[in-house]
Design a protein around this motif. Structure first.
Motif, PDB file in Angstrom:
ATOM      1  N   LEU A  98      -6.450   4.746   3.091  1.00 39.34           N
ATOM      2  CA  LEU A  98      -4.922   5.120   2.397  1.00 39.34           C
ATOM      3  C   LEU A  98      -5.002   4.847   1.259  1.00 39.34           C
ATOM      4  CD1 LEU A  98      -4.697   4.796   5.480  1.00 39.34           C
ATOM      5  CD2 LEU A  98      -2.275   4.207   5.149  1.00 39.34           C
ATOM      6  N   PRO A  99      -4.350   5.239   0.715  1.00 37.97           N
ATOM      7  CA  PRO A  99      -4.601   5.395  -0.977  1.00 37.97           C
ATOM      8  C   PRO A  99      -3.419   4.034  -1.965  1.00 37.97           C
ATOM      9  CG  PRO A  99      -2.738   7.068  -0.608  1.00 37.97           C
ATOM     10  CD  PRO A  99      -3.803   6.363   1.034  1.00 37.97           C
ATOM     11  N   SER A 100      -4.013   3.409  -2.796  1.00 40.70           N
ATOM     12  CA  SER A 100      -3.536   2.431  -3.405  1.00 40.70           C
ATOM     13  C   SER A 100      -2.554   2.677  -3.926  1.00 40.70           C
ATOM     14  CB  SER A 100      -4.417   1.850  -4.217  1.00 40.70           C
ATOM     15  OG  SER A 100      -4.143   3.100  -5.396  1.00 40.70           O
ATOM     16  N   ASN A 101      -1.615   1.640  -4.350  1.00 46.07           N
ATOM     17  CA  ASN A 101      -0.214   2.016  -4.786  1.00 46.07           C
ATOM     18  C   ASN A 101      -0.148   0.667  -5.596  1.00 46.07           C
ATOM     19  OD1 ASN A 101       2.924   1.373  -4.991  1.00 46.07           O
ATOM     20  ND2 ASN A 101       3.324   2.324  -3.327  1.00 46.07           N
ATOM     21  N   GLY A 102      -0.147   1.338  -6.978  1.00 49.28           N
ATOM     22  CA  GLY A 102       0.032   0.656  -8.500  1.00 49.28           C
ATOM     23  C   GLY A 102       1.215  -0.249  -8.067  1.00 49.28           C
ATOM     24  N   ALA A 103       0.612  -1.521  -9.346  1.00 51.63           N
ATOM     25  CA  ALA A 103       1.622  -2.490  -9.169  1.00 51.63           C
ATOM     26  C   ALA A 103       2.315  -2.302 -11.073  1.00 51.63           C
ATOM     27  CB  ALA A 103       0.855  -3.666  -9.242  1.00 51.63           C
ATOM     28  N   GLY A 104       3.272  -1.861 -10.947  1.00 52.82           N
ATOM     29  CA  GLY A 104       3.817  -1.258 -12.078  1.00 52.82           C
ATOM     30  C   GLY A 104       3.569  -0.903 -13.214  1.00 52.82           C
ATOM     31  N   LEU A 150       5.915   9.572  -9.854  1.00 48.71           N
ATOM     32  CA  LEU A 150       4.781   9.784  -9.116  1.00 48.71           C
ATOM     33  C   LEU A 150       4.467   9.072  -7.867  1.00 48.71           C
ATOM     34  CD1 LEU A 150       2.318  11.240 -11.917  1.00 48.71           C
ATOM     35  CD2 LEU A 150       4.101  12.737 -10.544  1.00 48.71           C
ATOM     36  N   LEU A 151       4.548   7.965  -8.451  1.00 43.85           N
ATOM     37  CA  LEU A 151       3.840   6.512  -7.229  1.00 43.85           C
ATOM     38  C   LEU A 151       4.630   5.611  -7.472  1.00 43.85           C
ATOM     39  CD1 LEU A 151       2.410   5.996  -4.944  1.00 43.85           C
ATOM     40  CD2 LEU A 151       0.636   5.213  -6.541  1.00 43.85           C
ATOM     41  N   ALA A 152       5.966   4.881  -6.628  1.00 42.75           N
ATOM     42  CA  ALA A 152       6.676   4.081  -7.767  1.00 42.75           C
ATOM     43  C   ALA A 152       6.025   3.056  -6.765  1.00 42.75           C
ATOM     44  CB  ALA A 152       7.895   4.134  -6.264  1.00 42.75           C
ATOM     45  N   SER A 153       6.367   1.612  -7.531  1.00 40.36           N
ATOM     46  CA  SER A 153       5.791   1.030  -7.870  1.00 40.36           C
ATOM     47  C   SER A 153       6.031  -0.212  -7.031  1.00 40.36           C
ATOM     48  CB  SER A 153       5.649   0.297  -9.064  1.00 40.36           C
ATOM     49  OG  SER A 153       6.893  -0.426  -9.908  1.00 40.36           O
ATOM     50  N   LEU A 154       5.656  -1.269  -6.227  1.00 42.99           N
ATOM     51  CA  LEU A 154       5.756  -2.477  -5.532  1.00 42.99           C
ATOM     52  C   LEU A 154       6.511  -3.649  -6.111  1.00 42.99           C
ATOM     53  CD1 LEU A 154       3.472  -1.999  -2.460  1.00 42.99           C
ATOM     54  CD2 LEU A 154       5.820  -0.887  -2.910  1.00 42.99           C
ATOM     55  N   HIS A 155       5.952  -3.574  -6.816  1.00 36.26           N
ATOM     56  CA  HIS A 155       6.509  -5.688  -7.258  1.00 36.26           C
ATOM     57  C   HIS A 155       5.957  -4.940  -9.364  1.00 36.26           C
ATOM     58  CE1 HIS A 155       6.785  -7.888  -4.321  1.00 36.26           C
ATOM     59  NE2 HIS A 155       5.767  -7.674  -4.779  1.00 36.26           N
ATOM     60  N   GLY A 156       6.320  -5.054 -10.227  1.00 37.36           N
ATOM     61  CA  GLY A 156       6.367  -5.979 -11.501  1.00 37.36           C
ATOM     62  C   GLY A 156       5.146  -6.013 -12.431  1.00 37.36           C
ATOM     63  N   ARG A 157       4.556  -6.776 -11.408  1.00 38.90           N
ATOM     64  CA  ARG A 157       3.036  -7.149 -11.671  1.00 38.90           C
ATOM     65  C   ARG A 157       1.782  -7.234 -10.852  1.00 38.90           C
ATOM     66  NH1 ARG A 157       4.364 -12.728 -15.606  1.00 38.90           N
ATOM     67  NH2 ARG A 157       1.698 -12.271 -15.994  1.00 38.90           N
ATOM     68  N   GLU A 158       1.047  -7.691 -11.229  1.00 36.30           N
ATOM     69  CA  GLU A 158       0.110  -8.085 -10.302  1.00 36.30           C
ATOM     70  C   GLU A 158       0.709  -8.863  -8.957  1.00 36.30           C
ATOM     71  OE1 GLU A 158      -4.330 -10.573  -9.128  1.00 36.30           O
ATOM     72  OE2 GLU A 158      -3.316 -10.634 -11.268  1.00 36.30           O
ATOM     73  N   ILE A 159       0.166  -8.519  -7.812  1.00 30.74           N
ATOM     74  CA  ILE A 159       0.527  -8.493  -5.663  1.00 30.74           C
ATOM     75  C   ILE A 159      -0.580  -9.155  -6.079  1.00 30.74           C
ATOM     76  CG2 ILE A 159       0.448  -7.695  -4.323  1.00 30.74           C
ATOM     77  CD1 ILE A 159       1.236  -5.310  -4.804  1.00 30.74           C
ATOM     78  N   THR A 160      -0.183 -10.602  -5.422  1.00 30.10           N
ATOM     79  CA  THR A 160      -0.981 -12.353  -5.318  1.00 30.10           C
ATOM     80  C   THR A 160      -1.204 -12.784  -3.700  1.00 30.10           C
ATOM     81  OG1 THR A 160       0.751 -13.540  -5.671  1.00 30.10           O
ATOM     82  CG2 THR A 160      -0.583 -13.568  -7.666  1.00 30.10           C
ATOM     83  N   CYS A 161      -0.529 -11.955  -2.878  1.00 32.58           N
ATOM     84  CA  CYS A 161      -0.716 -12.029  -1.674  1.00 32.58           C
ATOM     85  C   CYS A 161      -0.075 -11.143  -0.823  1.00 32.58           C
ATOM     86  CB  CYS A 161      -0.288 -13.393  -1.190  1.00 32.58           C
ATOM     87  SG  CYS A 161       1.488 -13.868  -1.826  1.00 32.58           S
ATOM     88  N   VAL A 162      -0.743 -11.040   0.144  1.00 37.19           N
ATOM     89  CA  VAL A 162      -0.336  -9.927   0.943  1.00 37.19           C
ATOM     90  C   VAL A 162      -0.840 -10.583   2.858  1.00 37.19           C
ATOM     91  CG1 VAL A 162      -2.090  -8.213   1.067  1.00 37.19           C
ATOM     92  CG2 VAL A 162      -0.686  -7.327   1.943  1.00 37.19           C
ATOM     93  N   ARG A 163       0.169 -10.153   3.525  1.00 37.88           N
ATOM     94  CA  ARG A 163       0.077 -10.433   5.043  1.00 37.88           C
ATOM     95  C   ARG A 163       1.048  -9.350   5.858  1.00 37.88           C
ATOM     96  NH1 ARG A 163      -3.087 -13.676   3.443  1.00 37.88           N
ATOM     97  NH2 ARG A 163      -3.639 -15.736   4.332  1.00 37.88           N
ATOM     98  N   ARG A 164       0.352  -9.441   6.922  1.00 34.80           N
ATOM     99  CA  ARG A 164       0.699  -8.051   7.819  1.00 34.80           C
ATOM    100  C   ARG A 164       1.642  -8.860   8.980  1.00 34.80           C
ATOM    101  NH1 ARG A 164      -0.983  -6.311  13.072  1.00 34.80           N
ATOM    102  NH2 ARG A 164       0.199  -4.470  13.283  1.00 34.80           N
ATOM    103  N   LEU A 165       3.000  -8.633   8.869  1.00 28.64           N
ATOM    104  CA  LEU A 165       3.568  -9.570  10.214  1.00 28.64           C
ATOM    105  C   LEU A 165       3.686  -7.999  11.345  1.00 28.64           C
ATOM    106  CD1 LEU A 165       6.704 -10.787  10.909  1.00 28.64           C
ATOM    107  CD2 LEU A 165       7.648  -8.811   9.990  1.00 28.64           C
ATOM    108  N   GLY A 166       3.446  -6.940  11.384  1.00 28.47           N
ATOM    109  CA  GLY A 166       2.949  -6.759  12.255  1.00 28.47           C
ATOM    110  C   GLY A 166       3.398  -4.860  12.591  1.00 28.47           C
ATOM    111  N   ALA A 167       3.803  -4.440  13.744  1.00 26.13           N
ATOM    112  CA  ALA A 167       3.537  -3.211  14.024  1.00 26.13           C
ATOM    113  C   ALA A 167       5.064  -3.014  14.978  1.00 26.13           C
ATOM    114  CB  ALA A 167       2.339  -2.366  14.611  1.00 26.13           C
ATOM    115  N   VAL A 168       5.538  -1.708  14.084  1.00 26.98           N
ATOM    116  CA  VAL A 168       6.213  -1.310  15.222  1.00 26.98           C
ATOM    117  C   VAL A 168       6.554   0.111  15.774  1.00 26.98           C
ATOM    118  CG1 VAL A 168       9.384  -0.822  15.142  1.00 26.98           C
ATOM    119  CG2 VAL A 168       8.132  -2.516  13.173  1.00 26.98           C
ATOM    120  N   GLU A 169       6.643  -0.167  16.795  1.00 29.97           N
ATOM    121  CA  GLU A 169       6.255   1.254  17.810  1.00 29.97           C
ATOM    122  C   GLU A 169       7.680   1.791  18.415  1.00 29.97           C
ATOM    123  OE1 GLU A 169       4.265   0.035  21.363  1.00 29.97           O
ATOM    124  OE2 GLU A 169       2.644  -0.781  20.004  1.00 29.97           O
ATOM    125  N   MET A 170       7.856   3.786  17.955  1.00 31.70           N
ATOM    126  CA  MET A 170       8.549   4.307  17.965  1.00 31.70           C
ATOM    127  C   MET A 170       8.470   5.339  18.844  1.00 31.70           C
ATOM    128  SD  MET A 170      10.860   3.637  14.834  1.00 31.70           S
ATOM    129  CE  MET A 170      12.366   4.811  15.574  1.00 31.70           C
TER     130      MET A 170
END
Length: 714
Positions: free
Chosen positions: A707-713, A263-283
């Protein structure tokens, strides 16, 4: 002996046969076979393998566009040879008439073989153009695969590597460890749906691992490696054949309908400890795509794209070089490092965490309409550093007591404005907060792929949780300043201009002495010139200490969990922090610069302080200064609060609840919409990932779109 598909020839009737012989000589023969006819053999090339104990090749693949041949040997090295398909000597039989290509049946294979060997002296013995010696250790390279212009190699060291060709030289981009315990990787197979299957042996089982789903598709008991085998997959089923005790065994599994739906694929198998935005790609014709990087307790970092329209997070690349959890991320994006539109995004990514390990990557993200995510990401591993690296190289280390074996990097910050343009190679600096009570400064020389410890200080005498760096420019010159927060609630401010200038001078001297070294090469990497800097890295270094802090402020009663600095229009600096006790603290600083040597006369003056005890009901793990008069804070109590900063006080404006439990970190940025409206975006991570956006006007409407959350596994 090994077979390789021959580009330009039909695979069902022709292939390339590579044969290793005495003295490291390898022959390339084209073999063509037709039903009821003897094979036609043509000697195409002769190659010389580098000297080693086990001097024979194990696998090979052709690069048709470049006219090159890549092969792996028993020593674990990757070799690049030139190949010219127009040259070669054909071992034709007397039965071929008028230059025809159909040999007669009477021709024996022994006559063809002897004919090829007699005339092999007509071809030159080619030496390798590029050698990556011992890339996969001493157990050998098991396969070489070409896909979308990249080279993939596997070995029995538990990793597979992605490489590219640059100026007829092999360059390693990154390495991947598919799963824990899979030490014997035999082959890679790319599927039509974009999945990558890793084939290998785990203990006494044959394993097919899916990189897309992160799970074993098949696990077949066969007794382990060191045996001949073959695997075939089709929509009808899976077939695995192998030799065991002299018998040919066949395993067949019919395809079964998949009863599991994600139903919703996980990004990681355990808790996400940090996040950073790299930037935006415009098309053109598409909505803006935001690119993020997340780190997790599952020891991986993930580069992903998040679209507001699809409201789904799609992973682009997964980084698996860490041996422990990833606790913090930092980007280096200076002039020339970032582009938008057709150029895409380019940045240096630093990731750090447990076991005192730092990894550095070069990320390049560009628009790609052919891919599912509409963004293609290229990852190049630049450098790595571990504090206990020299300890692990010592003899009889089991008899010694290892100092601080559980040291963790809690926070990273790239020192701005340190790209020394007067040097031929850029030099970047990185500040790290460490759990052993130290603040460390590292220097990165990207061209040499080296990350060096420049200076350190144990002033705090306890775990340092956060670190932030900033650049001050005034009439007295530039000053590189650093802010660090510890578990006792103190925030220290440092002037690190001196150590940075000393390191830059040492690099400049090393560049001047390179000519004395001539063509010397580094023994760890024969492709790398051996400079004075790389010589020093091979010995136990001595790290200079940082000077005492300029100012120390007791901002909280316990640990500083979040920290952010923003410059005001008056060239002053606002420092906001959040703590374990739920409090928020903001102070206003002014930098006074003296004249003379670097660091002389630099002082900080505390102009104003504002504190809000019990701003949240739990730890404040995220804080951002949106404007000099607006502050955003997030806590484990799952509340996101906007504050109005006034002289000496913080006034709450609005609060919204988010869905991510155990909040670990947040990142914010602003976007000017087409109508001129300024919108603020916020991404939060913990047991999931959530993106919110909103406006902050005279009467703020905080984060009105979610935007909806994405679960961590889970």
């Amino acid at each position: 002996l090994s077979w390789a598909p021959r580009p330009g020839l039909p695979p069902d009737t022709a292939a390339a046969l590579l044969a290793s012989g005495p003295d490291g000589e390898m022959l390339w023969l084209d073999v063509t076979h037709r039903p009821e006819q003897a094979p036609w053999v043509r000697l195409m090339g002769r190659y010389l393998l580098p000297p080693c104990k086990h001097r024979w090749h194990t696998c090979a693949a052709f690069l048709p566009q470049e006219g090159l041949l890549v092969c792996g040997d028993r020593r674990g090295s990757l070799l690049l040879f030139p190949c010219n398909s127009s040259s070669g000597w054909a071992a034709e039989s007397p039965g071929i008439v008028n230059g025809g290509t159909d040999p007669v049946v009477e021709n024996s294979s022994n006559e063809l073989e002897s004919s090829c060997l007699l005339h092999k002296g007509a071809l030159p013995l080619e030496s390798p153009l590029s050698v990556l010696f011992g890339l996969h250790g001493k157990t050998g390279v098991t396969s070489v695969t070409i896909n979308r212009g990249y080279i993939y190699s596997t070995g029995r060291d538990g990793v597979y590597r992605q490489l590219r060709l640059r100026d007829q030289q092999l360059e390693v981009l990154q390495k991947h460890r598919p799963c824990k315990g899979l030490q014997w990787i035999e082959e890679l197979r790319f599927t039509s749906d974009g999945d990558l299957l890793v084939l290998g042996f785990h203990a006494d089982n044959f394993v097919v691992w899916s990189s897309g789903t992160g799970e074993n598709i098949h696990c077949i008991p066969c007794g382990g490696g060191h045996r001949s085998w073959s695997y075939c997959s089709s929509p009808l089923g899976e077939v695995f054949a192998f030799v065991k005790s002299g018998d040919v065994m066949l395993y067949h599994c019919e395809a079964k309908p998949c009863e599991q739906q994600v139903l919703l694929a996980s990004l990681h198998g355990r808790e996400i400890t940090c996040v950073r935005r790299l930037g935006a790609v415009e098309m053109p014709g598409r909505a803006t795509l935001n690119v993020f990087v997340t780190g997790s307790e599952d020891t991986t970092a993930c580069v992903l794209v998040l679209s507001e329209n699809s409201r789904a997070a799609v992973p682009l690349a997964r980084l698996s070089d860490h041996i422990s959890s990833v606790r913090t991320l930092a980007f280096a994006m200076g002039p020339g490092d970032e582009g938008t539109g057709d150029e895409g995004l380019s940045a240096l990514l630093f990731s750090a965490g447990g076991r005192a390990q730092i990894e550095c990557y070069r990320l390049l993200c560009v628009g790609d309409t052919a891919s599912e995510s509409a963004v293609a990401c290229q990852v190049i591993h630049v450098a790595s550093h571990r504090l206990d690296k020299h300890w692990e190289q010592k003899k009889n280390r089991h008899k010694l007591v290892k100092m601080d074996p559980e040291t963790r990097y809690m926070s990273l910050s790239v020192v701005p404005g340190t790209s020394t343009k007067q040097l031929p190679t850029p030099w970047k600096f990185l500040a790290a907060a460490c759990s052993d009570g130290s603040v460390r400064i590292f220097g990165l020389l990207e061209a040499a792929h080296k990350l060096v410890l420049v200076a350190e200080s144990f002033h705090h005498q306890r775990c340092v949780l956060k670190v932030e760096s900033f650049l001050h420019t005034g009439a007295g010159g530039e000053r590189h300043l650093l802010c660090s927060g510890a578990t006792d609630g103190s925030i220290a401010f440092w002037d690190i201009t001196g150590p940075i200038m000393d390191a830059a001078d040492a690099l400049h001297q090393a560049e001047g002495e390179m000519q004395l070294l001539g063509e010397c090469r580094c023994p760890a990497d024969p492709q790398l010139p051996l400079t004075k800097v790389s010589i020093a890295l091979l010995t136990e270094p001595i790290y200079p200490a940082l000077d005492a802090p300029l100012v120390t402020v007791m901002a909280h009663s316990c640990g500083v969990n979040s920290l952010h600095i923003r410059e005001t229009p008056e060239a002053r600096y606002l420092v906001a922090s959040g703590s374990d006790d739920g409090s928020i603290h903001v102070c206003l600083l002014e930098v006074a610069l003296g004249r003379g040597e670097a660091g002389a006369g630099t002082c900080l003056q505390l102009l104003e302080r504002a504190s809000r005890p019990c701003a949240h009901a739990a730890h404040v793990t995220g804080i951002r200064l949106l404007r000099p008069d607006l502050l955003l804070s997030a806590s484990v109590d799952q509340r996101l609060t906007l504050w109005k900063r006034r002289p000496g006080e913080l006034v709450p404006l609005s609060t919204t609840f988010f869905h991510v439990p155990d909040l670990a970190e947040l990142d914010c940025w602003e976007v000017v919409e087409a109508g001129g409206e300024l919108r603020y975006y916020c991404v939060l991570c913990g047991q999931g990932l959530e993106l919110l956006c909103g406006t902050a006007s005279s009467e703020p409407n905080l984060l009105h779109e979610r935007l909806p959350s994405n679960g961590a596994g889970v």
